[in-house]
Design a protein around this motif. Structure first.
Motif, PDB file in Angstrom:
ATOM      1  N   LYS A   1       0.824  -1.214   0.000  1.00 11.46           N
ATOM      2  CA  LYS A   1       0.000   0.000   0.000  1.00 11.46           C
ATOM      3  C   LYS A   1       0.860   1.266   0.000  1.00 11.46           C
ATOM      4  CE  LYS A   1      -4.358  -1.493   2.014  1.00 11.46           C
ATOM      5  NZ  LYS A   1      -5.294  -1.355   3.143  1.00 11.46           N
ATOM      6  N   ALA A   2       1.964   1.219   0.725  1.00  8.70           N
ATOM      7  CA  ALA A   2       2.844   2.399   0.783  1.00  8.70           C
ATOM      8  C   ALA A   2       3.373   2.717  -0.613  1.00  8.70           C
ATOM      9  CB  ALA A   2       3.989   2.158   1.757  1.00  8.70           C
ATOM     10  N   HIS A   3       3.697   1.669  -1.349  1.00  7.68           N
ATOM     11  CA  HIS A   3       4.202   1.845  -2.700  1.00  7.68           C
ATOM     12  C   HIS A   3       3.144   2.480  -3.599  1.00  7.68           C
ATOM     13  CE1 HIS A   3       6.427   1.290  -6.293  1.00  7.68           C
ATOM     14  NE2 HIS A   3       5.697   0.288  -6.759  1.00  7.68           N
ATOM     15  N   LEU A   4       1.904   1.993  -3.476  1.00  6.71           N
ATOM     16  CA  LEU A   4       0.812   2.563  -4.275  1.00  6.71           C
ATOM     17  C   LEU A   4       0.569   4.023  -3.898  1.00  6.71           C
ATOM     18  CD1 LEU A   4      -1.510   2.324  -6.301  1.00  6.71           C
ATOM     19  CD2 LEU A   4      -2.960   1.535  -4.421  1.00  6.71           C
ATOM     20  N   ALA A   5       0.556   4.298  -2.602  1.00  7.68           N
ATOM     21  CA  ALA A   5       0.324   5.674  -2.139  1.00  7.68           C
ATOM     22  C   ALA A   5       1.389   6.605  -2.716  1.00  7.68           C
ATOM     23  CB  ALA A   5       0.309   5.737  -0.620  1.00  7.68           C
ATOM     24  N   ALA A   6       2.628   6.142  -2.752  1.00  2.00           N
ATOM     25  CA  ALA A   6       3.712   6.976  -3.289  1.00  2.00           C
ATOM     26  C   ALA A   6       3.488   7.249  -4.780  1.00  2.00           C
ATOM     27  CB  ALA A   6       5.058   6.282  -3.063  1.00  2.00           C
ATOM     28  N   THR A   7       3.034   6.227  -5.499  1.00  4.88           N
ATOM     29  CA  THR A   7       2.771   6.416  -6.930  1.00  4.88           C
ATOM     30  C   THR A   7       1.642   7.411  -7.156  1.00  4.88           C
ATOM     31  OG1 THR A   7       3.397   4.116  -7.250  1.00  4.88           O
ATOM     32  CG2 THR A   7       2.258   5.182  -9.072  1.00  4.88           C
ATOM     33  N   LEU A   8       0.579   7.290  -6.352  1.00  5.99           N
ATOM     34  CA  LEU A   8      -0.547   8.210  -6.506  1.00  5.99           C
ATOM     35  C   LEU A   8      -0.137   9.632  -6.138  1.00  5.99           C
ATOM     36  CD1 LEU A   8      -3.506   6.051  -5.103  1.00  5.99           C
ATOM     37  CD2 LEU A   8      -2.983   6.575  -7.495  1.00  5.99           C
ATOM     38  N   GLU A   9       0.714   9.737  -5.127  1.00  8.00           N
ATOM     39  CA  GLU A   9       1.224  11.049  -4.734  1.00  8.00           C
ATOM     40  C   GLU A   9       1.947  11.712  -5.916  1.00  8.00           C
ATOM     41  OE1 GLU A   9       0.873  12.860  -2.057  1.00  8.00           O
ATOM     42  OE2 GLU A   9       2.364  14.379  -2.589  1.00  8.00           O
ATOM     43  N   GLU A  10       2.758  10.917  -6.577  1.00  8.31           N
ATOM     44  CA  GLU A  10       3.506  11.429  -7.717  1.00  8.31           C
ATOM     45  C   GLU A  10       2.579  11.857  -8.867  1.00  8.31           C
ATOM     46  OE1 GLU A  10       6.809   9.228 -10.149  1.00  8.31           O
ATOM     47  OE2 GLU A  10       7.035   8.853  -7.985  1.00  8.31           O
ATOM     48  N   LEU A  11       1.504  11.078  -9.025  1.00 11.62           N
ATOM     49  CA  LEU A  11       0.536  11.376 -10.078  1.00 11.62           C
ATOM     50  C   LEU A  11      -0.218  12.682  -9.799  1.00 11.62           C
ATOM     51  CD1 LEU A  11      -1.148  10.175 -12.569  1.00 11.62           C
ATOM     52  CD2 LEU A  11      -2.711   9.294 -10.834  1.00 11.62           C
ATOM     53  N   LEU A  12      -0.635  12.854  -8.546  1.00 17.62           N
ATOM     54  CA  LEU A  12      -1.544  13.963  -8.230  1.00 17.62           C
ATOM     55  C   LEU A  12      -0.835  15.265  -7.874  1.00 17.62           C
ATOM     56  CD1 LEU A  12      -4.410  12.171  -6.230  1.00 17.62           C
ATOM     57  CD2 LEU A  12      -4.208  12.570  -8.676  1.00 17.62           C
ATOM     58  N   ALA A  13       0.419  15.176  -7.429  1.00 19.07           N
ATOM     59  CA  ALA A  13       1.120  16.394  -6.975  1.00 19.07           C
ATOM     60  C   ALA A  13       1.149  17.496  -8.045  1.00 19.07           C
ATOM     61  CB  ALA A  13       2.523  16.048  -6.497  1.00 19.07           C
ATOM     62  N   PRO A  14       1.462  17.172  -9.290  1.00 21.67           N
ATOM     63  CA  PRO A  14       1.474  18.244 -10.301  1.00 21.67           C
ATOM     64  C   PRO A  14       0.094  18.874 -10.521  1.00 21.67           C
ATOM     65  CG  PRO A  14       2.359  16.186 -11.211  1.00 21.67           C
ATOM     66  CD  PRO A  14       1.889  15.884  -9.842  1.00 21.67           C
ATOM     67  N   PHE A  15      -0.967  18.100 -10.315  1.00 27.12           N
ATOM     68  CA  PHE A  15      -2.315  18.652 -10.459  1.00 27.12           C
ATOM     69  C   PHE A  15      -2.544  19.727  -9.390  1.00 27.12           C
ATOM     70  CE2 PHE A  15      -4.013  14.258 -12.029  1.00 27.12           C
ATOM     71  CZ  PHE A  15      -3.173  14.341 -13.122  1.00 27.12           C
ATOM     72  N   ARG A  16      -2.098  19.405  -8.172  1.00 32.45           N
ATOM     73  CA  ARG A  16      -2.284  20.371  -7.079  1.00 32.45           C
ATOM     74  C   ARG A  16      -1.547  21.657  -7.374  1.00 32.45           C
ATOM     75  NH1 ARG A  16      -1.579  15.635  -3.391  1.00 32.45           N
ATOM     76  NH2 ARG A  16       0.585  16.213  -3.093  1.00 32.45           N
ATOM     77  N   GLU A  17      -0.366  21.513  -7.944  1.00 31.60           N
ATOM     78  CA  GLU A  17       0.453  22.682  -8.239  1.00 31.60           C
ATOM     79  C   GLU A  17      -0.224  23.588  -9.272  1.00 31.60           C
ATOM     80  OE1 GLU A  17       4.828  22.569  -9.758  1.00 31.60           O
ATOM     81  OE2 GLU A  17       4.577  21.190  -8.038  1.00 31.60           O
ATOM     82  N   ARG A  18      -0.700  22.971 -10.358  1.00 29.33           N
ATOM     83  CA  ARG A  18      -1.365  23.754 -11.389  1.00 29.33           C
ATOM     84  C   ARG A  18      -2.630  24.414 -10.864  1.00 29.33           C
ATOM     85  NH1 ARG A  18      -1.558  19.579 -15.096  1.00 29.33           N
ATOM     86  NH2 ARG A  18       0.442  19.412 -16.138  1.00 29.33           N
ATOM     87  N   ARG A  19      -3.288  23.677  -9.979  1.00 31.15           N
ATOM     88  CA  ARG A  19      -4.530  24.203  -9.437  1.00 31.15           C
ATOM     89  C   ARG A  19      -4.293  25.512  -8.682  1.00 31.15           C
ATOM     90  NH1 ARG A  19      -8.838  20.896  -8.896  1.00 31.15           N
ATOM     91  NH2 ARG A  19     -10.576  21.802  -7.790  1.00 31.15           N
ATOM     92  N   VAL A  20      -3.203  25.574  -7.945  1.00 32.56           N
ATOM     93  CA  VAL A  20      -2.884  26.795  -7.198  1.00 32.56           C
ATOM     94  C   VAL A  20      -2.824  27.978  -8.161  1.00 32.56           C
ATOM     95  CG1 VAL A  20      -1.068  27.968  -5.878  1.00 32.56           C
ATOM     96  CG2 VAL A  20      -1.667  25.582  -5.354  1.00 32.56           C
TER      97      VAL A  20
END
Ligand code: TRP
Ligand code: SF4
Length: 339
Positions: free
Chosen positions: A284-303
Protein backbone atom coordinates in the motif's frame (compact mmCIF):
# COMPACT_ATOMS: atom_id res chain seq x y z
CA UNK A 1 3.06 25.76 -16.18
CA UNK A 2 0.10 26.89 -18.24
CA UNK A 3 -0.29 30.57 -18.96
CA UNK A 4 -3.07 32.68 -20.30
CA UNK A 5 -3.47 32.74 -24.02
CA UNK A 6 -2.97 36.23 -25.38
CA UNK A 7 -5.43 37.60 -27.86
CA UNK A 8 -4.81 36.34 -31.38
CA UNK A 9 -2.79 33.44 -30.08
CA UNK A 10 -5.35 30.70 -30.46
CA UNK A 11 -4.17 28.86 -33.48
CA UNK A 12 -5.89 25.53 -33.76
CA UNK A 13 -3.47 22.98 -35.07
CA UNK A 14 -5.69 21.04 -37.44
CA UNK A 15 -9.03 21.07 -39.16
CA UNK A 16 -10.26 18.04 -37.27
CA UNK A 17 -12.46 18.80 -34.34
CA UNK A 18 -13.22 17.26 -30.97
CA UNK A 19 -16.11 17.97 -28.67
CA UNK A 20 -16.59 16.51 -25.25
CA UNK A 21 -18.35 17.56 -22.11
CA UNK A 22 -19.01 16.74 -18.48
CA UNK A 23 -21.84 17.68 -16.19
CA UNK A 24 -20.88 19.96 -13.31
CA UNK A 25 -22.08 17.72 -10.50
CA UNK A 26 -19.22 17.95 -8.02
CA UNK A 27 -15.48 17.53 -7.96
CA UNK A 28 -13.93 14.84 -10.12
CA UNK A 29 -11.98 11.81 -8.91
CA UNK A 30 -9.20 9.68 -10.35
CA UNK A 31 -11.81 7.46 -12.01
CA UNK A 32 -12.31 10.35 -14.45
CA UNK A 33 -8.61 10.56 -15.28
CA UNK A 34 -8.62 8.06 -18.09
CA UNK A 35 -11.06 10.18 -20.11
CA UNK A 36 -9.40 13.44 -19.11
CA UNK A 37 -5.98 12.19 -20.15
CA UNK A 38 -7.44 11.53 -23.58
CA UNK A 39 -8.76 15.08 -23.65
CA UNK A 40 -5.30 16.37 -22.80
CA UNK A 41 -3.41 14.33 -25.38
CA UNK A 42 -5.92 15.00 -28.17
CA UNK A 43 -5.19 18.70 -27.81
CA UNK A 44 -1.99 18.22 -29.77
CA UNK A 45 -3.78 16.97 -32.87
CA UNK A 46 -7.28 18.37 -32.85
CA UNK A 47 -9.19 21.57 -32.48
CA UNK A 48 -10.82 20.83 -29.13
CA UNK A 49 -14.01 22.15 -27.60
CA UNK A 50 -14.64 21.11 -24.01
CA UNK A 51 -18.01 22.09 -22.60
CA UNK A 52 -19.24 22.17 -19.01
CA UNK A 53 -22.75 20.96 -19.74
CA UNK A 54 -24.84 22.69 -17.10
CA UNK A 55 -28.14 22.13 -18.93
CA UNK A 56 -27.50 18.40 -18.85
CA UNK A 57 -26.99 18.65 -15.10
CA UNK A 58 -30.44 20.22 -14.85
CA UNK A 59 -32.14 17.33 -16.67
CA UNK A 60 -31.73 15.23 -13.54
CA UNK A 61 -31.02 17.94 -10.96
CA UNK A 62 -33.76 20.39 -11.86
CA UNK A 63 -35.10 20.57 -8.30
CA UNK A 64 -31.80 20.23 -6.44
CA UNK A 65 -31.23 24.01 -6.20
CA UNK A 66 -27.67 23.50 -7.37
CA UNK A 67 -25.12 26.25 -6.84
CA UNK A 68 -24.27 26.07 -10.50
CA UNK A 69 -21.63 28.79 -10.41
CA UNK A 70 -19.64 27.02 -7.74
CA UNK A 71 -19.98 23.67 -9.52
CA UNK A 72 -18.80 25.20 -12.79
CA UNK A 73 -15.75 26.76 -11.12
CA UNK A 74 -14.91 23.46 -9.50
CA UNK A 75 -14.99 21.36 -12.64
CA UNK A 76 -13.16 24.00 -14.67
CA UNK A 77 -10.39 23.93 -12.05
CA UNK A 78 -10.31 20.15 -12.20
CA UNK A 79 -9.87 20.22 -15.98
CA UNK A 80 -7.24 22.95 -15.90
CA UNK A 81 -5.28 21.24 -13.16
CA UNK A 82 -4.96 17.96 -15.06
CA UNK A 83 -3.63 19.83 -18.09
CA UNK A 84 -6.54 20.82 -20.29
CA UNK A 85 -4.85 23.83 -21.82
CA UNK A 86 -6.80 26.97 -22.66
CA UNK A 87 -4.11 28.00 -25.13
CA UNK A 88 -5.09 25.00 -27.19
CA UNK A 89 -8.67 24.16 -26.29
CA UNK A 90 -11.85 26.15 -25.93
CA UNK A 91 -13.13 25.59 -22.39
CA UNK A 92 -16.62 26.97 -21.90
CA UNK A 93 -20.06 26.61 -20.35
CA UNK A 94 -22.83 25.07 -22.47
CA UNK A 95 -25.50 27.57 -21.41
CA UNK A 96 -23.26 30.44 -22.55
CA UNK A 97 -23.50 29.27 -26.15
CA UNK A 98 -27.20 29.44 -27.03
CA UNK A 99 -26.65 27.73 -30.38
CA UNK A 100 -26.65 24.40 -28.48
CA UNK A 101 -30.29 25.08 -27.57
CA UNK A 102 -31.27 26.14 -31.06
CA UNK A 103 -29.75 23.07 -32.65
CA UNK A 104 -31.33 20.86 -29.98
CA UNK A 105 -34.72 22.29 -30.91
CA UNK A 106 -34.19 21.80 -34.63
CA UNK A 107 -32.86 18.26 -34.20
CA UNK A 108 -35.89 17.45 -32.04
CA UNK A 109 -38.05 17.93 -35.16
CA UNK A 110 -36.42 14.96 -36.85
CA UNK A 111 -35.68 12.71 -33.85
CA UNK A 112 -38.27 9.96 -33.40
CA UNK A 113 -39.38 9.52 -29.79
CA UNK A 114 -38.77 5.79 -30.13
CA UNK A 115 -35.04 6.42 -30.72
CA UNK A 116 -34.83 8.31 -27.44
CA UNK A 117 -36.89 5.78 -25.51
CA UNK A 118 -34.70 2.90 -26.57
CA UNK A 119 -31.45 4.43 -25.27
CA UNK A 120 -30.51 1.81 -22.64
CA UNK A 121 -29.88 4.28 -19.83
CA UNK A 122 -33.23 5.99 -20.28
CA UNK A 123 -35.62 3.59 -18.57
CA UNK A 124 -32.88 2.41 -16.16
CA UNK A 125 -32.26 5.90 -14.87
CA UNK A 126 -35.95 6.66 -14.50
CA UNK A 127 -36.31 3.50 -12.46
CA UNK A 128 -33.13 3.91 -10.46
CA UNK A 129 -33.21 7.60 -9.60
CA UNK A 130 -36.95 7.34 -9.12
CA UNK A 131 -36.61 4.55 -6.61
CA UNK A 132 -33.44 5.67 -4.86
CA UNK A 133 -33.97 9.41 -4.73
CA UNK A 134 -37.67 9.80 -5.35
CA UNK A 135 -36.92 11.82 -8.44
CA UNK A 136 -39.46 12.21 -11.23
CA UNK A 137 -37.57 11.83 -14.49
CA UNK A 138 -40.58 11.35 -16.71
CA UNK A 139 -39.91 14.79 -18.13
CA UNK A 140 -39.63 16.11 -21.65
CA UNK A 141 -36.12 17.40 -20.85
CA UNK A 142 -34.80 14.10 -19.59
CA UNK A 143 -36.14 12.19 -22.58
CA UNK A 144 -34.32 14.72 -24.75
CA UNK A 145 -30.98 14.33 -22.92
CA UNK A 146 -29.26 12.45 -25.77
CA UNK A 147 -30.69 14.83 -28.38
CA UNK A 148 -29.17 17.74 -26.48
CA UNK A 149 -25.92 15.81 -26.32
CA UNK A 150 -26.08 15.28 -30.09
CA UNK A 151 -26.58 19.03 -30.52
CA UNK A 152 -23.49 19.70 -28.32
CA UNK A 153 -21.39 17.58 -30.61
CA UNK A 154 -22.86 18.47 -33.98
CA UNK A 155 -22.92 22.23 -33.44
CA UNK A 156 -19.09 22.06 -33.68
CA UNK A 157 -19.22 19.50 -36.47
CA UNK A 158 -16.99 17.39 -34.27
CA UNK A 159 -15.25 14.42 -35.89
CA UNK A 160 -14.62 12.62 -32.63
CA UNK A 161 -15.81 12.55 -29.03
CA UNK A 162 -13.54 11.28 -26.23
CA UNK A 163 -15.80 9.77 -23.55
CA UNK A 164 -16.19 6.88 -21.15
CA UNK A 165 -17.57 3.60 -22.40
CA UNK A 166 -20.94 4.28 -20.76
CA UNK A 167 -21.53 7.04 -23.32
CA UNK A 168 -21.38 4.81 -26.41
CA UNK A 169 -25.17 4.56 -26.86
CA UNK A 170 -25.40 8.35 -26.81
CA UNK A 171 -22.70 8.72 -29.45
CA UNK A 172 -24.41 6.10 -31.59
CA UNK A 173 -27.67 8.02 -31.38
CA UNK A 174 -25.84 11.21 -32.30
CA UNK A 175 -24.54 9.49 -35.42
CA UNK A 176 -28.04 8.37 -36.36
CA UNK A 177 -29.43 11.87 -35.93
CA UNK A 178 -26.58 13.29 -38.03
CA UNK A 179 -27.25 10.73 -40.76
CA UNK A 180 -30.95 11.53 -40.81
CA UNK A 181 -30.28 15.27 -41.04
CA UNK A 182 -27.70 14.81 -43.78
CA UNK A 183 -30.15 12.65 -45.74
CA UNK A 184 -33.20 14.90 -45.30
CA UNK A 185 -31.62 18.30 -45.83
CA UNK A 186 -27.99 18.66 -46.69
CA UNK A 187 -24.85 16.74 -45.81
CA UNK A 188 -23.54 19.16 -43.20
CA UNK A 189 -22.54 16.95 -40.29
CA UNK A 190 -19.69 14.47 -39.91
CA UNK A 191 -20.72 11.25 -38.14
CA UNK A 192 -18.61 11.56 -35.00
CA UNK A 193 -16.47 8.69 -33.71
CA UNK A 194 -16.25 7.84 -30.03
CA UNK A 195 -12.75 7.71 -28.55
CA UNK A 196 -12.74 5.51 -25.47
CA UNK A 197 -10.31 5.73 -22.53
CA UNK A 198 -7.96 2.84 -21.86
CA UNK A 199 -9.10 2.09 -18.33
CA UNK A 200 -12.58 0.60 -18.38
CA UNK A 201 -13.51 1.07 -14.76
CA UNK A 202 -11.63 1.88 -11.60
CA UNK A 203 -12.98 0.39 -8.39
CA UNK A 204 -13.50 2.52 -5.30
CA UNK A 205 -11.44 1.77 -2.18
CA UNK A 206 -14.21 -0.56 -1.00
CA UNK A 207 -14.29 -2.54 -4.26
CA UNK A 208 -17.56 -1.06 -5.52
CA UNK A 209 -17.68 1.35 -8.47
CA UNK A 210 -15.75 4.54 -7.65
CA UNK A 211 -18.28 7.25 -7.01
CA UNK A 212 -18.41 10.35 -4.88
CA UNK A 213 -21.76 9.32 -3.48
CA UNK A 214 -20.28 6.07 -2.11
CA UNK A 215 -17.48 7.98 -0.33
CA UNK A 216 -15.00 5.54 -1.79
CA UNK A 217 -13.31 7.84 -4.30
CA UNK A 218 -9.89 9.47 -4.41
CA UNK A 219 -10.49 13.01 -5.60
CA UNK A 220 -8.27 14.76 -8.12
CA UNK A 221 -7.52 17.34 -5.45
CA UNK A 222 -6.54 14.73 -2.84
CA UNK A 223 -3.64 15.88 -0.67
CA UNK A 224 -1.00 13.55 0.76
CA UNK A 225 -3.18 12.88 3.79
CA UNK A 226 -6.28 11.95 1.77
CA UNK A 227 -4.24 9.65 -0.46
CA UNK A 228 -2.80 7.88 2.59
CA UNK A 229 -6.20 7.52 4.21
CA UNK A 230 -7.90 6.20 1.10
CA UNK A 231 -5.16 3.71 0.30
CA UNK A 232 -5.24 2.46 3.89
CA UNK A 233 -9.00 1.90 3.49
CA UNK A 234 -8.51 -0.30 0.43
CA UNK A 235 -9.77 -3.83 0.83
CA UNK A 236 -7.00 -6.46 0.61
CA UNK A 237 -7.02 -10.24 0.74
CA UNK A 238 -8.53 -11.09 4.16
CA UNK A 239 -6.49 -14.33 4.26
CA UNK A 240 -3.36 -12.30 4.87
CA UNK A 241 -3.16 -11.88 8.59
CA UNK A 242 0.60 -12.01 8.85
CA UNK A 243 3.07 -10.56 6.44
CA UNK A 244 4.24 -13.97 5.14
CA UNK A 245 0.78 -15.48 4.58
CA UNK A 246 0.39 -16.22 0.85
CA UNK A 247 -1.94 -13.69 -0.82
CA UNK A 248 -4.50 -13.69 -3.61
CA UNK A 249 -4.02 -10.50 -5.58
CA UNK A 250 -7.04 -11.23 -7.80
CA UNK A 251 -9.40 -10.37 -4.94
CA UNK A 252 -7.46 -7.32 -3.75
CA UNK A 253 -8.41 -3.72 -4.57
CA UNK A 254 -4.82 -2.53 -4.08
CA UNK A 255 -3.75 -4.94 -6.78
CA UNK A 256 -6.31 -3.54 -9.22
CA UNK A 257 -4.82 -0.11 -8.66
CA UNK A 258 -1.27 -1.46 -9.03
CA UNK A 259 -2.25 -2.88 -12.43
CA UNK A 260 -3.26 0.57 -13.59
CA UNK A 261 -0.73 2.81 -11.87
CA UNK A 262 2.32 0.56 -11.58
CA UNK A 263 1.93 -1.55 -14.72
CA UNK A 264 5.64 -2.31 -15.04
CA UNK A 265 6.01 -3.58 -11.49
CA UNK A 266 2.72 -5.36 -11.14
CA UNK A 267 4.00 -8.80 -12.19
CA UNK A 268 6.65 -8.67 -9.46
CA UNK A 269 4.15 -7.43 -6.87
CA UNK A 270 1.86 -10.30 -7.79
CA UNK A 271 4.59 -12.92 -7.45
CA UNK A 272 5.76 -11.50 -4.13
CA UNK A 273 2.19 -11.33 -2.82
CA UNK A 274 1.48 -14.96 -3.71
CA UNK A 275 4.74 -16.06 -2.13
CA UNK A 276 4.08 -14.06 1.03
CA UNK A 277 7.19 -12.01 0.37
CA UNK A 278 5.61 -8.57 0.49
CA UNK A 279 3.30 -7.30 3.21
CA UNK A 280 0.13 -5.36 2.50
CA UNK A 281 1.45 -2.37 4.42
CA UNK A 282 4.49 -2.09 2.14
CA UNK A 283 2.40 -2.79 -0.95
CA UNK A 284 0.00 0.00 0.00
CA UNK A 285 2.84 2.40 0.78
CA UNK A 286 4.20 1.84 -2.70
CA UNK A 287 0.81 2.56 -4.27
CA UNK A 288 0.32 5.67 -2.14
CA UNK A 289 3.71 6.98 -3.29
CA UNK A 290 2.77 6.42 -6.93
CA UNK A 291 -0.55 8.21 -6.51
CA UNK A 292 1.22 11.05 -4.73
CA UNK A 293 3.51 11.43 -7.72
CA UNK A 294 0.54 11.38 -10.08
CA UNK A 295 -1.54 13.96 -8.23
CA UNK A 296 1.12 16.39 -6.98
CA UNK A 297 1.47 18.24 -10.30
CA UNK A 298 -2.32 18.65 -10.46
CA UNK A 299 -2.28 20.37 -7.08
CA UNK A 300 0.45 22.68 -8.24
CA UNK A 301 -1.37 23.75 -11.39
CA UNK A 302 -4.53 24.20 -9.44
CA UNK A 303 -2.88 26.80 -7.20
CA UNK A 304 -2.13 28.84 -10.30
CA UNK A 305 -5.64 28.63 -11.72
CA UNK A 306 -7.32 29.28 -8.40
CA UNK A 307 -6.23 32.92 -8.36
CA UNK A 308 -9.39 35.05 -8.51
CA UNK A 309 -10.61 35.87 -11.99
CA UNK A 310 -8.53 33.32 -13.90
CA UNK A 311 -11.22 30.70 -14.44
CA UNK A 312 -13.78 33.37 -15.32
CA UNK A 313 -11.46 34.71 -17.96
CA UNK A 314 -10.80 31.30 -19.47
CA UNK A 315 -14.53 30.59 -19.65
CA UNK A 316 -15.20 33.96 -21.25
CA UNK A 317 -12.57 33.41 -23.90
CA UNK A 318 -13.66 29.82 -24.42
CA UNK A 319 -17.20 30.99 -24.94
CA UNK A 320 -16.08 33.38 -27.68
CA UNK A 321 -14.25 30.69 -29.57
CA UNK A 322 -17.05 28.16 -29.18
CA UNK A 323 -19.66 30.70 -30.18
CA UNK A 324 -17.80 31.61 -33.36
CA UNK A 325 -17.79 28.02 -34.56
CA UNK A 326 -21.33 27.23 -33.39
CA UNK A 327 -22.77 30.32 -35.07
CA UNK A 328 -21.11 29.34 -38.34
CA UNK A 329 -22.67 25.87 -38.21
CA UNK A 330 -26.09 27.28 -37.36
CA UNK A 331 -26.07 29.56 -40.40
CA UNK A 332 -25.63 26.46 -42.56
CA UNK A 333 -28.26 24.50 -40.63
CA UNK A 334 -30.89 27.22 -40.92
CA UNK A 335 -30.26 27.53 -44.60
CA UNK A 336 -30.44 23.79 -45.15
CA UNK A 337 -33.77 23.65 -43.33
CA UNK A 338 -35.17 26.58 -45.27
CA UNK A 339 -35.24 28.99 -42.35
N1 TRP B 1 -23.66 12.61 -21.13
C1 TRP B 1 -22.30 12.93 -20.81
C2 TRP B 1 -21.94 12.33 -19.45
O1 TRP B 1 -22.80 12.14 -18.63
C3 TRP B 1 -22.05 14.42 -20.76
C4 TRP B 1 -22.20 15.06 -22.12
C5 TRP B 1 -23.17 15.95 -22.48
C6 TRP B 1 -21.38 14.86 -23.24
N2 TRP B 1 -22.99 16.33 -23.76
C7 TRP B 1 -21.91 15.68 -24.26
C8 TRP B 1 -20.25 14.06 -23.49
C9 TRP B 1 -21.35 15.70 -25.54
C10 TRP B 1 -19.70 14.10 -24.77
C11 TRP B 1 -20.24 14.90 -25.78
O2 TRP B 1 -20.78 12.08 -19.21
FE1 SF4 C 1 -3.12 -6.89 -2.06
FE2 SF4 C 1 -0.60 -6.08 -2.13
FE3 SF4 C 1 -1.62 -7.23 0.10
FE4 SF4 C 1 -1.18 -8.69 -2.07
S1 SF4 C 1 0.37 -7.62 -0.87
S2 SF4 C 1 -3.04 -8.75 -0.79
S3 SF4 C 1 -1.67 -7.25 -3.71
S4 SF4 C 1 -2.20 -5.30 -0.80
Amino acid sequence: MAEFPRKGEYVFVTEKRIFSGMRPTGSLHIGHLSVLQNWVSLQAEYECYYGIVDWHALTTGYDDHLDMNALIQEIALDWLSVGVDPQKSAIFVQSNVLEHAELHLLLSMITPISWLERVPTYKDQIQQLGKEEGKDLSTYGFLGYPALQAADILVYKADAVPVGEDQLPHIELCREIARRFNFMYEAIFPEPQAIIGKIAMLPGVDGRKMSKSYHNAISLTADTQEIQTRVKQMITDPARVRKDDPGHPEICVVHQFQQIYNPREVAQIETDCRAGKVGCVACKAHLAATLEELLAPFRERRVYWQEPGRVERILREGRERAHTKAAETMREVRQAMGL
